[in-house]
Design a protein around this motif. Structure first.
Motif, PDB file in Angstrom:
ATOM      1  N   ARG A 161      68.457  91.225 -18.385  1.00 49.07           N
ATOM      2  CA  ARG A 161      69.661  91.305 -17.547  1.00 49.07           C
ATOM      3  C   ARG A 161      69.406  92.600 -16.523  1.00 49.07           C
ATOM      4  N   ARG A 162      69.008  93.625 -16.849  1.00 46.58           N
ATOM      5  CA  ARG A 162      68.784  94.542 -16.042  1.00 46.58           C
ATOM      6  C   ARG A 162      67.666  94.288 -14.885  1.00 46.58           C
ATOM      7  N   LEU A 163      66.812  93.573 -15.174  1.00 48.29           N
ATOM      8  CA  LEU A 163      65.652  93.195 -14.427  1.00 48.29           C
ATOM      9  C   LEU A 163      66.524  92.141 -13.292  1.00 48.29           C
ATOM     10  N   LEU A 195      52.505 113.205 -11.692  1.00 47.61           N
ATOM     11  CA  LEU A 195      52.780 111.919 -10.382  1.00 47.61           C
ATOM     12  C   LEU A 195      51.573 111.365  -9.913  1.00 47.61           C
ATOM     13  N   ASP A 196      50.593 111.883 -10.364  1.00 47.53           N
ATOM     14  CA  ASP A 196      49.285 111.512  -9.589  1.00 47.53           C
ATOM     15  C   ASP A 196      48.237 110.605 -10.246  1.00 47.53           C
ATOM     16  N   GLN A 197      48.823 110.146 -11.340  1.00 46.55           N
ATOM     17  CA  GLN A 197      47.950 109.397 -12.226  1.00 46.55           C
ATOM     18  C   GLN A 197      48.941 107.972 -12.824  1.00 46.55           C
ATOM     19  N   PRO A 198      48.231 106.957 -13.375  1.00 49.39           N
ATOM     20  CA  PRO A 198      49.057 106.046 -13.670  1.00 49.39           C
ATOM     21  C   PRO A 198      49.939 106.411 -14.907  1.00 49.39           C
ATOM     22  N   GLN A 199      51.073 105.487 -15.209  1.00 48.00           N
ATOM     23  CA  GLN A 199      51.753 105.652 -16.288  1.00 48.00           C
ATOM     24  C   GLN A 199      51.689 104.673 -17.236  1.00 48.00           C
ATOM     25  N   PRO A 200      51.131 104.999 -18.489  1.00 46.60           N
ATOM     26  CA  PRO A 200      50.950 103.972 -19.332  1.00 46.60           C
ATOM     27  C   PRO A 200      52.396 103.130 -19.667  1.00 46.60           C
ATOM     28  N   VAL A 201      52.291 101.684 -19.821  1.00 50.89           N
ATOM     29  CA  VAL A 201      53.553 101.110 -20.291  1.00 50.89           C
ATOM     30  C   VAL A 201      53.241 100.400 -21.237  1.00 50.89           C
ATOM     31  N   ILE A 202      53.833 100.835 -22.551  1.00 46.64           N
ATOM     32  CA  ILE A 202      53.509 100.638 -24.080  1.00 46.64           C
ATOM     33  C   ILE A 202      54.369  99.639 -24.826  1.00 46.64           C
ATOM     34  N   ASP A 203      55.705  99.271 -24.119  1.00 53.48           N
ATOM     35  CA  ASP A 203      56.464  98.207 -24.810  1.00 53.48           C
ATOM     36  C   ASP A 203      57.495  97.792 -23.970  1.00 53.48           C
ATOM     37  N   ARG A 204      58.190  96.653 -24.432  1.00 53.53           N
ATOM     38  CA  ARG A 204      59.138  95.966 -23.670  1.00 53.53           C
ATOM     39  C   ARG A 204      60.031  96.685 -22.964  1.00 53.53           C
ATOM     40  N   ALA A 205      60.540  98.016 -23.401  1.00 50.42           N
ATOM     41  CA  ALA A 205      61.570  98.755 -22.903  1.00 50.42           C
ATOM     42  C   ALA A 205      60.750  99.328 -21.494  1.00 50.42           C
ATOM     43  N   ALA A 206      59.858  99.845 -21.872  1.00 47.84           N
ATOM     44  CA  ALA A 206      59.311 100.577 -20.637  1.00 47.84           C
ATOM     45  C   ALA A 206      58.996  99.632 -19.653  1.00 47.84           C
ATOM     46  N   ALA A 207      58.169  98.468 -20.105  1.00 51.90           N
ATOM     47  CA  ALA A 207      58.046  97.405 -18.873  1.00 51.90           C
ATOM     48  C   ALA A 207      59.245  97.010 -18.131  1.00 51.90           C
ATOM     49  N   GLY A 230      61.536  87.894 -22.351  1.00 52.33           N
ATOM     50  CA  GLY A 230      61.791  89.254 -22.724  1.00 52.33           C
ATOM     51  C   GLY A 230      61.482  90.354 -21.709  1.00 52.33           C
ATOM     52  N   LEU A 231      60.987  89.627 -20.627  1.00 52.56           N
ATOM     53  CA  LEU A 231      60.957  90.569 -19.235  1.00 52.56           C
ATOM     54  C   LEU A 231      61.726  90.077 -18.197  1.00 52.56           C
TER      55      LEU A 231
END
Length: 303
Positions: free
Chosen positions: A185-187, A143-155, A180-181
């Motif tokens: 629909r969810r966003l 919880l104390d470091q950045p999370q990598p975003v690696i693909d569209r689903a994570a984005a 794509g982002l």
């Protein structure tokens, strides 16, 4: 179409227990065949619990977090799956973990849910194992470091969380409202929910590199903004320094951000609670905003 839902922390375990059990027994016992005598354990009263409710006040999802920092008992009724309920439950528990100043949480993910947790930054540890007759994988989240975003689903997952978590301010720096982002629909549902909260002073500022592209393609976020013009504001960068900027990002006033060094790609990094970094991005955004031009062609659409 599935309607809106809300997520709340449980204040009184004894009072909420019938609701917790109604969801968990429907999912774990009747649907997945988990024995009833192991579904409800001795740790339950000491856990932090969250519940999701539909518009009529019926419980539709729940999850818990133990004092040992383990997230579990994530259950969403079948009719409400793939509607963002699980993500909202997870984020509610992660917010509480950060309030507790915890630096890490872990969970035992069912094999079919590994990708869901991976999109929220969890990393697999060790080999898979059987638990209650179901294959599981231990996963951990720092919880104390950045999370990598690696693909569209994570984005989409992290962007939706940032929109939902905003209080009164959300800043979006995008080249062309990335297909794509920003058309997911969810966003879009997250933007709609934020914009219709009727929060005093709420504003979503969107800074574009080329406003003609989303206008020409009738980007869904523009159509939403047309219906809610008091919340959304759009500008286009004009200063050569800003136009040379390759990065894109989102930041909210709750301390969350999603930063992409190459704005035309999904890959980047994100944190849901990093006030210093989020404030730094917001300050840079505001400076560029003041140098940028209002999008008169978007105003012609009613924005």
């Amino acid at each position: 179409m599935i309607g809106p839902f809300r997520v709340t922390l449980v204040d009184d375990y004894a009072t909420a227990l019938p609701l917790l059990r109604s969801v968990r027994e429907a999912v774990f016992v009747r649907e997945q065949g988990v024995p009833l005598d192991i579904e409800l354990d001795a740790a339950d009263p000491q856990c932090t619990h969250v519940l999701a409710f539909d518009p009529d006040g019926h419980a539709i999802g729940t999850a818990r977090m133990t004092p040992e920092r383990k997230i579990g008992r994530m259950a969403v009724l079948s009719d409400w799956r793939n509607a963002g309920v699980g993500a909202a439950l997870l984020q509610a528990l992660l917010r509480r973990a950060r309030e507790n100043d915890w630096t890490q949480v872990f969970l035992h993910a069912q094999a079919g849910a590994v990708d869901f947790y991976r999109r929220h930054g969890f990393v697999a540890h060790g080999e898979r194992f059987m638990e209650a007759g179901i294959e599981h994988q231990e996963m951990r989240l720092a919880l104390d470091q950045p999370q990598p975003v690696i693909d569209r689903a994570a984005a989409i997952a992290v962007a939706s969380d940032l929109v939902t978590g905003a209080r009164r301010g959300l800043w979006v720096h995008s080249r062309t409202l990335d297909p794509g982002l920003f058309d997911d629909r969810r966003l879009l549902d997250a933007f709609r929910e934020l914009a219709t909260r009727r929060t005093p002073g709420l504003e979503v500022q969107v800074l574009l590199h080329d406003a003609s592209v989303p206008a020409r393609t009738h980007a869904p976020l523009l159509r939403l903004a047309q219906r809610l013009p008091s919340v959304f504001a759009f500008r286009e960068v004009s200063d050569p320094v800003d136009r040379a900027q390759a990065a894109a990002f989102m930041a909210n006033d709750a301390g969350g951000y999603y930063y992409r060094a190459l704005g035309h790609r999904f890959e980047g990094e994100a944190e849901r609670h990093a006030p210093g970094r989020a404030r730094q991005l917001a300050d840079g955004f505001k400076s560029a905003w003041e140098r940028s031009r209002p999008c008169s062609e978007l105003r012609a659409l009613g924005i």
